[in-house]
Design an enzyme around this catalytic site. Structure first.
Site, PDB file in Angstrom:
ATOM      1  N   GLU A  42      59.426   8.809  41.831  1.00  0.00           N
ATOM      2  CA  GLU A  42      59.796  10.227  41.727  1.00  0.00           C
ATOM      3  C   GLU A  42      59.823  10.571  40.247  1.00  0.00           C
ATOM      4  O   GLU A  42      60.795  10.286  39.548  1.00  0.00           O
ATOM      5  CB  GLU A  42      61.176  10.466  42.371  1.00  0.00           C
ATOM      6  CG  GLU A  42      61.192  10.286  43.873  1.00  0.00           C
ATOM      7  CD  GLU A  42      60.536  11.438  44.633  1.00  0.00           C
ATOM      8  OE1 GLU A  42      60.371  12.534  44.047  1.00  0.00           O
ATOM      9  OE2 GLU A  42      60.170  11.240  45.798  1.00  0.00           O
ATOM     10  N   CYS A  78      63.856  17.908  36.965  1.00  0.00           N
ATOM     11  CA  CYS A  78      62.434  17.546  37.121  1.00  0.00           C
ATOM     12  C   CYS A  78      61.574  18.690  37.608  1.00  0.00           C
ATOM     13  O   CYS A  78      60.392  18.737  37.305  1.00  0.00           O
ATOM     14  CB  CYS A  78      62.317  16.357  38.062  1.00  0.00           C
ATOM     15  SG  CYS A  78      63.101  16.664  39.657  1.00  0.00           S
ATOM     16  N   GLY A  96      62.525   8.759  37.542  1.00  0.00           N
ATOM     17  CA  GLY A  96      62.598   8.767  36.078  1.00  0.00           C
ATOM     18  C   GLY A  96      61.253   9.137  35.483  1.00  0.00           C
ATOM     19  O   GLY A  96      60.437   9.795  36.128  1.00  0.00           O
TER      20      GLY A  96
HETATM   21  P1  NAD Z   1      66.520   7.378  32.533  1.00  0.00           P
HETATM   22  O1  NAD Z   1      66.392   7.217  31.059  1.00  0.00           O
HETATM   23  O2  NAD Z   1      67.843   7.458  33.162  1.00  0.00           O
HETATM   24  O3  NAD Z   1      65.651   6.240  33.190  1.00  0.00           O
HETATM   25  C1  NAD Z   1      65.524   6.090  34.579  1.00  0.00           C
HETATM   26  C2  NAD Z   1      65.907   4.688  34.963  1.00  0.00           C
HETATM   27  O4  NAD Z   1      64.995   3.773  34.390  1.00  0.00           O
HETATM   28  C3  NAD Z   1      67.298   4.288  34.489  1.00  0.00           C
HETATM   29  O5  NAD Z   1      68.010   3.740  35.563  1.00  0.00           O
HETATM   30  C4  NAD Z   1      67.019   3.303  33.388  1.00  0.00           C
HETATM   31  O6  NAD Z   1      68.012   2.305  33.281  1.00  0.00           O
HETATM   32  C5  NAD Z   1      65.709   2.696  33.794  1.00  0.00           C
HETATM   33  N1  NAD Z   1      64.945   2.194  32.663  1.00  0.00           N
HETATM   34  C6  NAD Z   1      64.816   2.777  31.442  1.00  0.00           C
HETATM   35  N2  NAD Z   1      64.011   2.023  30.663  1.00  0.00           N
HETATM   36  C7  NAD Z   1      63.632   0.960  31.390  1.00  0.00           C
HETATM   37  C8  NAD Z   1      62.810  -0.177  31.137  1.00  0.00           C
HETATM   38  N3  NAD Z   1      62.216  -0.369  29.966  1.00  0.00           N
HETATM   39  N4  NAD Z   1      62.653  -1.080  32.129  1.00  0.00           N
HETATM   40  C9  NAD Z   1      63.250  -0.905  33.321  1.00  0.00           C
HETATM   41  N5  NAD Z   1      64.040   0.145  33.617  1.00  0.00           N
HETATM   42  C10 NAD Z   1      64.230   1.060  32.668  1.00  0.00           C
HETATM   43  O7  NAD Z   1      65.799   8.710  32.987  1.00  0.00           O
HETATM   44  P2  NAD Z   1      64.532   9.430  32.392  1.00  0.00           P
HETATM   45  O8  NAD Z   1      63.334   8.599  32.610  1.00  0.00           O
HETATM   46  O9  NAD Z   1      64.812   9.991  31.053  1.00  0.00           O
HETATM   47  O10 NAD Z   1      64.549  10.653  33.415  1.00  0.00           O
HETATM   48  C11 NAD Z   1      63.914  11.831  33.128  1.00  0.00           C
HETATM   49  C12 NAD Z   1      62.544  11.835  33.785  1.00  0.00           C
HETATM   50  O11 NAD Z   1      62.711  11.659  35.180  1.00  0.00           O
HETATM   51  C13 NAD Z   1      61.835  13.156  33.625  1.00  0.00           C
HETATM   52  O12 NAD Z   1      60.467  12.919  33.475  1.00  0.00           O
HETATM   53  C14 NAD Z   1      62.091  13.847  34.939  1.00  0.00           C
HETATM   54  O13 NAD Z   1      61.143  14.815  35.286  1.00  0.00           O
HETATM   55  C15 NAD Z   1      62.079  12.698  35.900  1.00  0.00           C
HETATM   56  N6  NAD Z   1      62.879  12.986  37.078  1.00  0.00           N
HETATM   57  C16 NAD Z   1      62.246  13.077  38.259  1.00  0.00           C
HETATM   58  C17 NAD Z   1      62.960  13.409  39.385  1.00  0.00           C
HETATM   59  C18 NAD Z   1      62.286  13.526  40.713  1.00  0.00           C
HETATM   60  O14 NAD Z   1      62.990  13.612  41.715  1.00  0.00           O
HETATM   61  N7  NAD Z   1      60.980  13.537  40.785  1.00  0.00           N
HETATM   62  C19 NAD Z   1      64.323  13.622  39.295  1.00  0.00           C
HETATM   63  C20 NAD Z   1      64.937  13.502  38.061  1.00  0.00           C
HETATM   64  C21 NAD Z   1      64.214  13.183  36.940  1.00  0.00           C
END
Ligand code: NAD
Length: 489
Positions: free
Chosen positions: A222, A257, A200
């Site tokens: 990640e 990502c 995330g």
């Molecule tokens: P998201 O909003 O789905 O969040 C990721 C996870 O974090 C979720 O399961 C969510 O419930 C949890 N979460 C959110 N807020 C939280 C909090 N305050 N406390 C605890 N847990 C919490 O996803 P996102 O962050 O919007 O994803 C997009 C980001 O992820 C981008 O930066 C993208 O580049 C990155 N990403 C990386 C990869 C990789 O493989 N490196 C893959 C996909 C996405």
């Protein structure tokens, strides 16, 4: 009765504690450690995916209007390939690795034993909600762990399908899905885990890492970042353009990502590149891309507003040279290219994660490296299109990123022999193929000795002769060893 149902639906700290307790009991009982259990679970995961492909594609369509072909390649087929690889290679991965020993412990033998960490937590993101949830789980199972998976609430159809399927196909005493958002994730994060694997954004990664620190739990993070693409002249422009489009708009409409975040090219080459983009984009998505069935929508109105803000900033007004159309009601944004945006604009200072692609212009292609390195952050991926060997060498030597690809975008993800992960702001740790197994294993050092050759030099009384002998043994020549043994000074 109604009250009971209501009570059950709340997942709080006590529920999280119960889940961990149950899974830890299974782990301590050794259930997840046997090779047979791991094989059975991986086979079940493969079967689950194979038998539910239409349901998975439908959930992804609900959550993101993801085109079926993209769902198949980037989520379903990739997961199946991970399962098959683990099933094929796991026996070899599990085998202790022999290690060399030195004179210090002579005679001895040594090995490195991969042991499961215990009970692990996987928290995944919404953009590839099926693959990003289950791909780490493949590694966790192969390494012999019990797992809790917390999928993203932002892709609710996939999250609830995952909860249902995992409960039906996998061993629920060792593998569980917990659905929920911040409060459920926070309840899970309060528990003691043996590893947390988070996918995330960087803001939440800091929350995850702080929670993990309380229990000294190791993490894999990640994350994302601004993945640049350098485009040199003298290349096969049509192939290059198509490969950039496939990695950008062909990957969830830029919500990936490792999607190209921005392009750097020379002032001379930019017009040619732009023409090529316009031609190919029209061929792929038609004259009205908002209507195209081959582009995912923006995941929700928050992200739509975030992307709109990047486009509407004063600094970038007048910089849109292609696209720019938006449909707020259907959460659609057309492939949009911006030329010559200032480096201090919002769009150049946060991960775009959507269908907008700025082009930065430099005098010489070599100047691209300074643009990337002066950003102060390390991207998850970086791409270079060139035919020049010297430029490739410089790219590899000077650009620090999770992964690099020359003359394509995003495809390194599909190579199981390459670690997938970030560096610095784009994350820590890596997975895919054997790297997934390693991410969820402890490498235990084991040294075997017998009772022969009990070196008297390590025991008191510490005499000068013993010291000389040790100095000779650990750094001297054969002659000095013989002299020390004979007691000659
Ligand atoms: P998201 O909003 O789905 O969040 C990721 C996870 O974090 C979720 O399961 C969510 O419930 C949890 N979460 C959110 N807020 C939280 C909090 N305050 N406390 C605890 N847990 C919490 O996803 P996102 O962050 O919007 O994803 C997009 C980001 O992820 C981008 O930066 C993208 O580049 C990155 N990403 C990386 C990869 C990789 O493989 N490196 C893959 C996909 C996405």
């Amino acid at each position: 009765m109604a009250r009971e149902v209501e009570k059950k639906a709340v997942f709080d700290t006590d529920s999280a504690k119960e889940v961990v307790k149950e899974l830890r009991a299974s782990f301590v009982a050794g259930k997840t450690k046997s090779y047979e259990w791991r094989v059975a679970q991986l086979k079940a995961l493969l079967k689950m995916t194979e038998e539910n492909e239409p349901q998975i594609a439908a959930a992804l369509r609900d959550d993101l209007s993801k085109p079926e072909l993209e769902s198949y390649i980037y989520e379903i087929a990739m997961l199946k390939s991970s399962c098959r690889l683990a099933l094929k290679e796991m026996k070899r991965w599990i085998m202790p690795e022999r290690a060399k020993t030195s004179l210090t412990t002579f005679p001895s033998s040594a090995e490195i034993v991969s042991e499961p960490l215990g009970v692990v937590l996987v928290i995944s993101a919404w953009n590839y909600p099926f693959l990003l949830s289950l791909d780490p789980v493949v590694g966790a199972i192969a390494a012999g762990n019990a797992v809790v998976l917390k999928p993203s609430e932002i892709a609710p159809a996939t999250a609830s399908l995952l909860a249902k399927l995992v409960a039906n196909y996998l061993d629920s005493s060792c593998i569980k899905v917990v659905e929920g958002a911040v409060s459920e994730t926070s309840a899970l994060l309060e528990q003691k885990w043996d590893k947390i694997f988070y996918t995330g954004n960087g803001r939440v990664a800091r929350i995850v890492m702080a929670a993990a620190a309380k229990h000294l739990t190791p993490v894999v993070l990640e994350l994302g970042g601004k993945s640049p693409v350098i485009v040199d002249s003298g290349i096969n422009l049509q192939v290059a353009t198509r490969r950039i489009i496939a990695g950008k708009w062909g990957c969830n409409n830029g919500q990936a990502c490792i999607s190209p975040d921005y392009i750097i090219t020379t002032k001379d080459y930019a017009p040619k590149l732009l023409d090529s983009f316009k031609r190919e984009l029209e061929q792929f998505y038609g004259k009205n891309p908002l209507e195209s069935k081959d582009l995912s929508r923006i995941v929700n109105s928050n992200h739509f507003a975030r992307l709109s803000k990047l486009l509407d900033e004063d600094k970038v007004s007048g910089k849109i040279v292609h696209g720019g159309e938006r449909d707020k009601n259907n959460l659609k944004i057309a492939p949009t290219i911006l030329l010559d945006v200032p480096l201090d604009s919002l769009i150049m200072n946060e991960e775009i994660f959507g269908p907008l692609l700025p082009i930065i212009m430099v005098d010489k292609v070599e100047d691209s490296f300074d643009v990337i390195n002066s950003s102060g952050t390390k991207p998850l991926a970086a791409y270079l299109f060139t035919n020049k060997e010297k430029l490739k060498e410089k790219f590899v030597a000077t650009v620090s990123a999770g992964g690099l690809v020359v003359n394509d975008t995003t495809v390194h993800l599909a190579e199981h022999t390459l670690p997938f992960g970030g560096v610095g702001d784009s994350g820590m740790g890596a997975y895919h193929g054997k790297f997934s197994f390693d991410a969820f294993s402890h490498k235990k050092a084991v040294l075997y000795r017998g009772f022969a050759c009990d070196a008297f030099v390590r025991y008191p009384p510490y005499t000068r002769r013993k010291l000389r002998l040790l100095q000779a043994l650990l750094g001297g020549s054969l002659l000095s060893i013989i002299r020390a043994l004979l007691g000659w000074s």
